[in-house]
Enzyme design. Sequence first.
Site, mmCIF file in Angstrom:
data_model
loop_
_atom_site.group_PDB
_atom_site.id
_atom_site.type_symbol
_atom_site.label_atom_id
_atom_site.label_comp_id
_atom_site.label_asym_id
_atom_site.label_seq_id
_atom_site.Cartn_x
_atom_site.Cartn_y
_atom_site.Cartn_z
ATOM 1 N N HIS A 5 0.856 -1.184 0.000
ATOM 2 C CA HIS A 5 0.000 0.000 0.000
ATOM 3 C C HIS A 5 0.891 1.233 0.000
ATOM 4 O O HIS A 5 1.878 1.288 0.739
ATOM 5 C CB HIS A 5 -0.898 0.029 1.243
ATOM 6 C CG HIS A 5 -1.718 1.284 1.319
ATOM 7 N ND1 HIS A 5 -2.874 1.452 0.592
ATOM 8 C CD2 HIS A 5 -1.517 2.447 1.986
ATOM 9 C CE1 HIS A 5 -3.364 2.664 0.829
ATOM 10 N NE2 HIS A 5 -2.560 3.276 1.670
ATOM 11 N N ASP A 65 -15.521 1.557 7.131
ATOM 12 C CA ASP A 65 -14.564 2.601 6.754
ATOM 13 C C ASP A 65 -15.232 3.629 5.835
ATOM 14 O O ASP A 65 -15.058 4.835 5.995
ATOM 15 C CB ASP A 65 -13.335 2.003 6.066
ATOM 16 C CG ASP A 65 -12.436 3.110 5.535
ATOM 17 O OD1 ASP A 65 -12.002 3.940 6.347
ATOM 18 O OD2 ASP A 65 -12.204 3.180 4.314
ATOM 19 N N ARG A 98 -15.796 11.747 8.507
ATOM 20 C CA ARG A 98 -14.520 12.440 8.760
ATOM 21 C C ARG A 98 -14.286 13.555 7.754
ATOM 22 O O ARG A 98 -13.779 14.629 8.094
ATOM 23 C CB ARG A 98 -13.353 11.436 8.703
ATOM 24 C CG ARG A 98 -13.340 10.477 9.870
ATOM 25 C CD ARG A 98 -12.372 9.353 9.608
ATOM 26 N NE ARG A 98 -11.013 9.819 9.375
ATOM 27 C CZ ARG A 98 -10.100 9.166 8.645
ATOM 28 N NH1 ARG A 98 -10.393 8.004 8.092
ATOM 29 N NH2 ARG A 98 -8.901 9.664 8.477
ATOM 30 N N SER A 102 -8.369 3.186 8.839
ATOM 31 C CA SER A 102 -9.002 3.262 7.526
ATOM 32 C C SER A 102 -8.193 2.468 6.487
ATOM 33 O O SER A 102 -8.723 1.614 5.763
ATOM 34 C CB SER A 102 -9.109 4.741 7.115
ATOM 35 O OG SER A 102 -9.494 4.867 5.786
ATOM 36 N N LYS A 157 -9.006 -1.871 5.154
ATOM 37 C CA LYS A 157 -9.236 -2.244 3.745
ATOM 38 C C LYS A 157 -8.166 -3.224 3.264
ATOM 39 O O LYS A 157 -8.462 -4.198 2.580
ATOM 40 C CB LYS A 157 -9.236 -0.985 2.868
ATOM 41 C CG LYS A 157 -10.500 -0.154 3.071
ATOM 42 C CD LYS A 157 -10.454 1.150 2.306
ATOM 43 C CE LYS A 157 -9.478 2.125 2.857
ATOM 44 N NZ LYS A 157 -9.654 3.513 2.575
HETATM 45 N N1 URA Z 1 -6.458 6.999 2.820
HETATM 46 C C1 URA Z 1 -7.426 6.198 3.359
HETATM 47 O O1 URA Z 1 -7.763 5.168 2.807
HETATM 48 N N2 URA Z 1 -7.987 6.606 4.516
HETATM 49 C C2 URA Z 1 -7.642 7.732 5.172
HETATM 50 O O2 URA Z 1 -8.173 8.007 6.226
HETATM 51 C C3 URA Z 1 -6.644 8.546 4.598
HETATM 52 C C4 URA Z 1 -6.070 8.151 3.417
#
Ligand code: URA
Length: 455
Positions: free
Chosen positions: A103, A182, A189, A204, A208
Site C-alpha cells: 500500500h 470505513d 470524517r 481506515s 481495507k
Molecule cells: N487513505 C485512506 O484510505 N484513509 C484515510 O483516512 C486517509 C487516506
Amino acid sequence: MLYDDLPKRRRRSSPQPILPTVNAAHIIARKRDGLPLTDEEITWFLDGFVRQEVADYQMSALAMAILLRGMDDRETATLTRRMLESGVTLSWPESAGCYVDKHSTGGVGDKISLVLAPLLACCELRVPMISGRGLGATGGTLDKLESIPGFRTDLSLEEIRRLTDTVGCVITGASEELAPADRKLYALRDVTATVESIPLITASIMSKKLAEGLDALVLDVKHGSGAFMKTLEDARRLARSLASVGARMGVKTTALVSDMNQPTGRMAGNAVEVNEALETLAGAGPEDVRELTLALGAELLVAANRAQSRDEARTRLSAELDSGNALQKFRQMVHAQGGNLDAPRPVAPQSVILAEQSGYVAAIDAGRLGAAIVELGGGRKKVGDMVDHSVGLEMRVRRGDAIEAGQPLVRIFAKPADAEGIRAAVRQAIAIGDSPPQPLPLIVERIDGADPPIA
Ligand code: URA
C-alpha cells in the site's frame, strides 16, 4: 498539522464504564478526557455505528475526540479489527501459497503498483491488490489502469479470488462488501475535519488492506511536497502506526518511508504513467521507479520466505524485470481483466516549458504539479469527476540537476489552450537556485512492525 501533537490536558479521571450500562456519551467523554478506551468500548461503539444504533453525530464526536487525544496501538488495532470485520474478508486455502500486497499513501507519478504486482506474481507470490482512485493532487492506480482500453477495475470478489489464484495478481477497486464501516466513517470524517488523525488514517487504510486476507504487507509511506504527509516526522509516525497495527493483527508488515519531494519517475498523469510502467517492466525505466519497486518487493520476498535476505530478493526481482517475465505477467493480468494493451492509449499533444535562467533545480513542488494535472482534467477535484487519461506532465529535470537557460524543464501533454492555463503554475513549481540543494534519499527509513516501539 496532526492533532495528536497537541499537549495532553491534565487527565480527569472518569468512572470505568461497566459494559451493559455503557453508552455512547460516556465513551466519548472518556476519550475527550484523554483516557484509553477498552477493547469492549471500541467494539460496542463501532458495531453500534455500523448497525445505526450509535448516531452519526456521536461517531463524529468520537472521531474528533480521537483526533484531539490520539489512540495507542492497542486501541488503533481494535478499531481496525472492528472496521475490517464490518464486511467480508477474503480467505485463501492454506496450501495455496503466500498472499501479499503493497500500500502506498500516494504521491505524484507513483506507478509502483503497476510494476510491483506482476513482478511479485513472477516470484510465486499471490497479489490480490485492491487499489484506489485519485482524489486531489495524488494520482490513483485505478485511473492509470483505466487508460488501457477495456481494463476492468470492478472485479467481483469471486473474480478476485479466481484471477489471484490463476494469474497470480489482480489490481482492482474495493467492492462495497469490504470494510463498509470505513466508507461510512470516512464520509463523516471528510465533513467534520477529522481526516488528519494518525489512528483514524491507520484504521481506515489497514481495515481495507487486511480484508484481503494477507500473509505479508509492505507500506510505502511518502513524505514531502507531493505527499499526504508533508513532514518527515508525520510520515514516520504514520509508518510506525501502520506497521505496528499490521503486526498486531498477525500480518508480517514493514514500512518504507520514501521521498515525495518530486514526482516518482519522469511521467505524471494516467496513460503516460502506464507507458513508463511498461518501460520499467521491460527492465528499463527511470532509476527511482526501479529502485523503489525492488526495495518494496524485497521486503515481501523476505517476509514470505522466498529469499533469505533483501539482497538475494533484489537479485531475483531484477532478473524477473530484465528477462521480460514481469512484462509478460502484466500483459496476462491486463488480458484477464478485459484490457487490450495493444490498443492505442491516447496521449494529448505536447508542448514544452523552457528554463528562463541557468542554475540548479533547488526544489520541486510535486503537490503543485499534481494540482496542475488535476486542472488539466487528469485527476478529480471531487468524488465522481470524470478523468482525462490523455493529459499529463513529463519532468525533464530532477531536483539537484544543473541546468542552462533555454533547456526544457517540463513537457506538458494537453490541448494547447489547456496547457497555456497551467504553464505559470508548473513553472513556479520548479525553483531554480545558484547552488545545488542537499540531496534527499529516496528511502529514508525502514520500519518493521514487529520491532518494539521507539520510546
Ligand atoms: N487513505 C485512506 O484510505 N484513509 C484515510 O483516512 C486517509 C487516506
